[in-house]
Every structure is written in C-alpha cells, then in structure tokens.
Design a protein around this motif. Structure first.
Motif, short mmCIF file in Angstrom:
data_model
loop_
_atom_site.label_atom_id
_atom_site.label_comp_id
_atom_site.label_asym_id
_atom_site.label_seq_id
_atom_site.Cartn_x
_atom_site.Cartn_y
_atom_site.Cartn_z
N MET A 1 -52.34 8.09 -18.16
CA MET A 1 -51.93 6.76 -18.63
C MET A 1 -51.49 6.80 -20.09
O MET A 1 -51.34 5.75 -20.72
CB MET A 1 -53.09 5.76 -18.46
CG MET A 1 -53.43 5.45 -17.02
SD MET A 1 -52.09 4.57 -16.15
CE MET A 1 -52.02 5.51 -14.62
N HIS A 2 -51.30 7.99 -20.65
CA HIS A 2 -50.92 8.11 -22.05
C HIS A 2 -49.61 7.35 -22.30
O HIS A 2 -48.60 7.61 -21.64
CB HIS A 2 -50.74 9.58 -22.44
CG HIS A 2 -50.60 9.80 -23.91
ND1 HIS A 2 -49.40 9.60 -24.57
CD2 HIS A 2 -51.49 10.19 -24.85
CE1 HIS A 2 -49.55 9.87 -25.85
NE2 HIS A 2 -50.81 10.22 -26.05
N PRO A 3 -49.60 6.39 -23.24
CA PRO A 3 -48.42 5.53 -23.43
C PRO A 3 -47.12 6.30 -23.68
O PRO A 3 -46.07 5.94 -23.13
CB PRO A 3 -48.79 4.68 -24.64
CG PRO A 3 -50.27 4.64 -24.62
CD PRO A 3 -50.71 5.99 -24.12
N GLU A 4 -47.19 7.35 -24.50
CA GLU A 4 -45.98 8.11 -24.80
C GLU A 4 -45.66 9.11 -23.69
O GLU A 4 -44.52 9.23 -23.25
CB GLU A 4 -46.14 8.85 -26.14
CG GLU A 4 -46.25 7.92 -27.34
CD GLU A 4 -45.03 7.05 -27.51
OE1 GLU A 4 -43.90 7.55 -27.28
OE2 GLU A 4 -45.18 5.87 -27.85
N GLY A 5 -46.68 9.85 -23.26
CA GLY A 5 -46.47 10.91 -22.28
C GLY A 5 -45.98 10.42 -20.93
O GLY A 5 -45.31 11.16 -20.20
N THR A 6 -46.30 9.17 -20.59
CA THR A 6 -45.92 8.65 -19.27
C THR A 6 -44.79 7.63 -19.36
O THR A 6 -44.47 6.97 -18.37
CB THR A 6 -47.12 7.98 -18.58
OG1 THR A 6 -47.53 6.83 -19.34
CG2 THR A 6 -48.29 8.94 -18.47
N ARG A 7 -44.16 7.51 -20.53
CA ARG A 7 -43.17 6.44 -20.73
C ARG A 7 -42.05 6.50 -19.71
O ARG A 7 -41.72 5.49 -19.07
CB ARG A 7 -42.59 6.50 -22.14
CG ARG A 7 -41.46 5.48 -22.35
CD ARG A 7 -40.88 5.58 -23.74
NE ARG A 7 -41.83 5.17 -24.74
CZ ARG A 7 -41.67 5.34 -26.05
NH1 ARG A 7 -40.59 5.95 -26.49
NH2 ARG A 7 -42.57 4.92 -26.89
N GLN A 8 -41.43 7.66 -19.54
CA GLN A 8 -40.27 7.72 -18.64
C GLN A 8 -40.67 7.48 -17.19
O GLN A 8 -39.95 6.81 -16.44
CB GLN A 8 -39.56 9.07 -18.80
CG GLN A 8 -38.67 9.14 -20.03
CD GLN A 8 -37.64 8.04 -20.08
OE1 GLN A 8 -37.08 7.63 -19.06
NE2 GLN A 8 -37.38 7.51 -21.27
N ALA A 9 -41.81 8.01 -16.78
CA ALA A 9 -42.28 7.76 -15.42
C ALA A 9 -42.56 6.27 -15.23
O ALA A 9 -42.19 5.67 -14.20
CB ALA A 9 -43.54 8.57 -15.13
N ARG A 10 -43.18 5.67 -16.22
CA ARG A 10 -43.52 4.25 -16.17
C ARG A 10 -42.26 3.39 -16.08
O ARG A 10 -42.16 2.46 -15.27
CB ARG A 10 -44.33 3.90 -17.41
CG ARG A 10 -44.82 2.48 -17.50
CD ARG A 10 -45.75 2.32 -18.70
NE ARG A 10 -45.08 2.38 -19.99
CZ ARG A 10 -45.25 3.33 -20.91
NH1 ARG A 10 -46.08 4.34 -20.67
NH2 ARG A 10 -44.61 3.30 -22.07
N ARG B 1 -51.93 4.91 -9.08
CA ARG B 1 -51.30 5.29 -10.35
C ARG B 1 -50.05 4.43 -10.61
O ARG B 1 -49.83 3.97 -11.74
CB ARG B 1 -50.94 6.77 -10.33
CG ARG B 1 -50.40 7.29 -11.66
CD ARG B 1 -50.10 8.78 -11.61
NE ARG B 1 -51.27 9.56 -11.28
CZ ARG B 1 -51.45 10.22 -10.14
NH1 ARG B 1 -50.51 10.21 -9.21
NH2 ARG B 1 -52.55 10.91 -9.92
N VAL B 2 -49.26 4.21 -9.58
CA VAL B 2 -48.06 3.38 -9.73
C VAL B 2 -48.44 1.96 -10.14
O VAL B 2 -47.82 1.36 -11.03
CB VAL B 2 -47.25 3.36 -8.41
CG1 VAL B 2 -46.19 2.26 -8.44
CG2 VAL B 2 -46.57 4.72 -8.19
N ALA B 3 -49.47 1.40 -9.52
CA ALA B 3 -49.92 0.05 -9.87
C ALA B 3 -50.37 -0.02 -11.32
O ALA B 3 -50.08 -0.99 -12.03
CB ALA B 3 -51.04 -0.39 -8.93
N LEU B 4 -51.07 1.01 -11.77
CA LEU B 4 -51.55 1.02 -13.15
C LEU B 4 -50.41 1.20 -14.14
O LEU B 4 -50.41 0.59 -15.23
CB LEU B 4 -52.60 2.13 -13.34
CG LEU B 4 -53.89 1.97 -12.53
CD1 LEU B 4 -54.87 3.09 -12.87
CD2 LEU B 4 -54.54 0.61 -12.77
N TRP B 5 -49.42 2.01 -13.80
CA TRP B 5 -48.26 2.17 -14.68
C TRP B 5 -47.49 0.86 -14.81
O TRP B 5 -46.98 0.52 -15.88
CB TRP B 5 -47.34 3.27 -14.16
CG TRP B 5 -47.76 4.65 -14.59
CD1 TRP B 5 -48.59 4.97 -15.64
CD2 TRP B 5 -47.36 5.90 -14.02
NE1 TRP B 5 -48.74 6.34 -15.73
CE2 TRP B 5 -47.99 6.93 -14.75
CE3 TRP B 5 -46.55 6.24 -12.95
CZ2 TRP B 5 -47.82 8.28 -14.46
CZ3 TRP B 5 -46.37 7.58 -12.65
CH2 TRP B 5 -47.00 8.59 -13.40
#
Length: 282
Positions: free
Chosen positions: A51-60, A12-16
């Motif tokens: 992988m939702h662009p908005e929902g995962t923004r801060q984690a990414r 997941r980290v690699a994909l983010w």
C-alpha cells in the motif's frame, strides 16, 4: 466444503481504490469508499508494503482509471437502451451499490470464484448494506468451468438482449487459449453487445520505469500463487479479437486514457502505458 474467503487480489484492488481517495489529490478519477468497508482491513492497512503511496502509484491509478472508463461505458450503454452489465472477475466491485441512479435501469451480473462471492454476499448483509435488487451473483470456478455463459443464463441473463461486458485485471492470469475462449463466448452474445477488457503489454514495449514496476507486480503475483500468464501486443490482441468473431475492435491506450482523465491536472499524475483496454462489439 467451499471456503468463504475473499481473493487476496480482490481485497488489494479494493484497498488501492480507497487509497486513491486518501493520498491522491482531487479531482479523483473514481470515488469508492464502499470497497474499503467490504474489505474491512486491519487498522494500519495503509502501512502494508503493498500500500506504499509512491511504490503503488501506477498500479493504483491503473485500477481506478480502468474502472472509471468501464463505468462511463456502462452509463452510455444504458442511455442506448442496454440493460445488462456483466463483470467477469468482479471481486469486491461496488458499482451496483454506488451507482444507484442506474440501479433501476440495469441488472448487474457479477461473475467470480464461489468463495469470494459467498464471502461478499455475507459481508454485504453483515454491514447492513444489503443486496441491491439489480445485483446477481454468478459463482464460477474458472479452473473447473470455462462455460460461464451457462451459469449466467441460469442467473437470469437474457441471451437475446445485448449487454456490456467488463473484464479488467483478469486476462494476465489466464492462458492465451483461455483468453481466446472467453472472447469467443462474448462474441456469441446478442448483437450490439460491447466488451471492455484490459490486458498487459509485453515488457519490451514498456519504458524502463514501467518495466521495473511490471517486474515487481509479476513477483508479487507469483508469490501469491497467481502468476501472470499472458501478455499481448495491441496487434496480437486485435488479431485474437478478430479470430474470436468480435467486431469494431479498437485499443484504448494508456496515453488515450491519460488524455481523457488526467488532462489539466496540476499534480502531474498520469497513467502508465502498461495496461491498454480492448473495446469490441458483437
């Protein structure tokens, strides 16, 4: 027989990190496409809920910023004559592959679960990327063997020479006792070694929006069988660092990181305060 499969969190980290290049505007905090090659996800991986662009923004953004901060520390350490870099919980980290300009000057020791390490090594060979001369895999089952220093020595690590040690995105999965034990092992390394370790703030120290994101992350981690176990205030982390015997400890906050890496952006991107970084020396 040890299963050779990558850890879900590592993938997941690699994909983010890859998603950062695809959905966030330049200048990018970190440019890493090799992790995507390693992960080799399904064709429609961008449509996954996590992988939702908005929902995962801060984690990414947290993922790429802490990686950039650590890599900047490593580059500075090499300039000071340090030639050993230890990554605790390396996952699918690609530093040794991407930063070839440092490859002849530093040995990278990646410590992680045996299954993830075996899979990664096989994947590098299968992709034709090969194993860089300066990369050492150090398989450690943290649940069964907390003495990772011994495994590190067996891999050729020089305990008489200083090193830089990175531990990002790991402390929340450990008990506070295990975190203290890890800090104590780092403190036993040669003088002038440097540690950079991220940690999560308690929910009540966060903005309501950050609290909601943390709750979502906690639910996802628990569902994956890797619940968050530890949270620290900056004061608690400084106390723990001192108890372990580390010196010159400081906390680099989300605001500090935003000022360093997000200043002047026109797209409004900024970093959450949820995951500060402890920097300390031996």
């Amino acid at each position: 027989m040890q299963k050779t499969i990558p850890d879900n969190t590592a993938v997941r980290v690699a994909l983010w990190r890859a998603l950062h290049l695809q959905v966030d505007a330049p200048p990018h905090i970190l440019e890493d496409e090799l992790g995507l090659q390693l992960a080799g996800p399904e064709a429609n991986w961008q449509q996954r809920p996590d992988m939702h662009p908005e929902g995962t923004r801060q984690a990414r953004l947290s993922i790429v910023t802490r990686a950039r901060f650590v890599e900047d520390l490593v580059a500075a350490a090499v300039n000071r004559g340090i030639h050993q870099y230890v990554i605790l919980g390396a996952g699918l980290d690609t530093f040794a592959l991407r930063r070839k300009e440092l490859g002849s000057k530093i040995t990278v020791y990646e410590i992680d679960q045996p299954g993830t390490q075996a899979w990664k090594e096989q994947r590098l060979v299968a992709l034709g990327l090969g194993i860089p001369d300066g990369l050492r895999f150090v398989p450690v089952d943290f649940e069964k063997n907390t003495n990772w220093l011994l495994s590190l020595e067996n891999a050729g690590f020089d305990t008489n020479s200083p090193a830089i040690i990175a531990c990002t995105g790991v402390s929340m999965y450990l008990t506070q006792e295990a975190v203290l034990g890890m800090l104590q092992q780092v403190a036993s390394l040669a003088p002038h070694s440097t540690l950079a370790m991220s940690f999560l703030l308690p929910k009540d120290l966060l903005h309501p929006d950050e609290q909601r994101l943390l709750e979502m992350a906690m639910k996802g981690a628990a569902a994956a069988g890797t619940p968050f176990l530890s949270f620290f205030t900056p004061e608690q982390m400084l106390e723990l660092s001192a108890k372990a015997g580390l010196r010159n400890a400081e906390i680099v906050s989300g605001s500090d990181l935003s000022g360093k890496y997000f200043a002047g952006r026109e797209d409004g991107l900024s970093l959450s305060n949820a995951e500060p970084i402890l920097v300390a020396t031996t």
